[in-house]
Design an enzyme around this catalytic site. Sequence first.
Site, PDB file in Angstrom:
ATOM      1  N   GLY A 227      37.318   6.110 142.811  1.00 51.39           N
ATOM      2  CA  GLY A 227      35.974   6.148 142.271  1.00 51.39           C
ATOM      3  C   GLY A 227      35.674   4.891 141.479  1.00 51.39           C
ATOM      4  N   ASN A 228      34.676   4.971 140.620  1.00 49.57           N
ATOM      5  CA  ASN A 228      34.323   3.832 139.775  1.00 49.57           C
ATOM      6  C   ASN A 228      33.799   4.355 138.438  1.00 49.57           C
ATOM      7  OD1 ASN A 228      31.332   4.212 140.031  1.00 49.57           O
ATOM      8  ND2 ASN A 228      31.763   3.713 142.182  1.00 49.57           N
ATOM      9  N   TYR A 229      33.420   3.423 137.554  1.00 49.17           N
ATOM     10  CA  TYR A 229      33.064   3.773 136.187  1.00 49.17           C
ATOM     11  C   TYR A 229      31.588   4.144 135.992  1.00 49.17           C
ATOM     12  CZ  TYR A 229      37.601   1.830 134.827  1.00 49.17           C
ATOM     13  OH  TYR A 229      38.942   1.588 134.684  1.00 49.17           O
TER      14      TYR A 229
ATOM     15  N   ALA B 140      26.379   3.910 142.365  1.00 54.39           N
ATOM     16  CA  ALA B 140      27.469   2.967 142.652  1.00 54.39           C
ATOM     17  C   ALA B 140      28.377   3.632 143.684  1.00 54.39           C
ATOM     18  CB  ALA B 140      28.235   2.629 141.382  1.00 54.39           C
TER      19      ALA B 140
END
Length: 408
Positions: free
Chosen positions: A215-217, A284
């Site tokens: 995943g991402n932030y 995102a």
Amino acid sequence: MNNSLNGKHIVLGISGGIAAYKSAFLLRLLVKKGAEVQVVITPNGKEFITPATLAALSGKPVVSEFFAANTGEWHSHVDLGLWADLMIVAPATASTIGKMANGIADNMLITTYLSAKEQVIVAPAMDLDMWAHPSTRRNVETLKKDGVIIVEPQSGFLASGLTGKGRMEEPEAIVEAAETYFEEIERCNRDLKGRRIVISAGPTYENIDPVRFIGNYSSGKMGFALANECYRRGADVTVVAGPVDRTLTLDAGIRRIDVVSATEMLEAMKEEFAISDIAVMAAAVADYTPAEPLDRKIKREHTDDLVLRLVKNPDIAAELGKEKGERLLIGFALETDNEFENALGKMKRKNLDMIVLNSLRDKGAGMMTDTNKVTIFTSDGKERRYPLKSKKEVASDIADAISTLLVR
């Protein structure tokens, strides 16, 4: 200006400073403009101006304590927040500003502020050296980040002999700030009315096994702020949300579709875009996903090395760009280098009408922040650069740009 205050419900908060005498003039001006005003005063505020004077001007009993002195009636700060269209705190002392910024709910005014759903305008008033103190500056910046409108105090002279600020602005200027706010709301409520907008928000999670993911932030804060802004401007809004920050909320009336993976987000966005006028890709989306996700948890003791083979996820913006027709498609670009070149290239490749660029090289911009610093490019070659702002303010700038595209 037109009489944008007529019929508006306004909470006027008064804290304990010498400038409290100006609050009577401010209250009279608001009432004269047709506003219905409920005064909430701190215990210290009553040392500078009497509730009887304020009650005579407003036509309402002044609220100061949680329980009415004579009847024992409970004064609900929550109900006040729901009733009001606007809250004005004038004067706002250094102490009151500090309590507002840090959630110290020890009086009726602060609890009302913390329950407020409406816009809040603050007019600071204090000794000039107190206004210049770093702690006051930090608290004021915190309020600004929370979306509070600060009516900057007037200038005077510091003890050092240098010019500084601190004296509360005149009531006429505070009223003008309130009128400007409502006029902007009225303008905004018109420009996206009747438009159907779908907005993606947050990250996507790509499963490695049942308990691990790529995943991402991304928190989803920018997408949710934009959704609320577009809804308040009259749009019919749907949000396709990845696993966003759980504290985020959407205005009642906004439809929400929850997804997890990029594939799920693509399916939802295609379905919604087919019945929408505008799509905004604020999410995102993970570029890659594990080629062979496992249905059982990987045990660490079974292997010393773990190699993941990743495959590309679908490019949602590019897929929508192939079928957008006369509809508008807006994308986001989070870059670390060659920012302008990469953003413009992405806009062209994906057939976008507009792209919002932010760079991780700008402090306070991008993911995991309450602020952002963006540049907006449109396919007609126009470019708009903005300073660092709260994401709520950035959402307003983006909605303005979308509105401009609709009328070009």
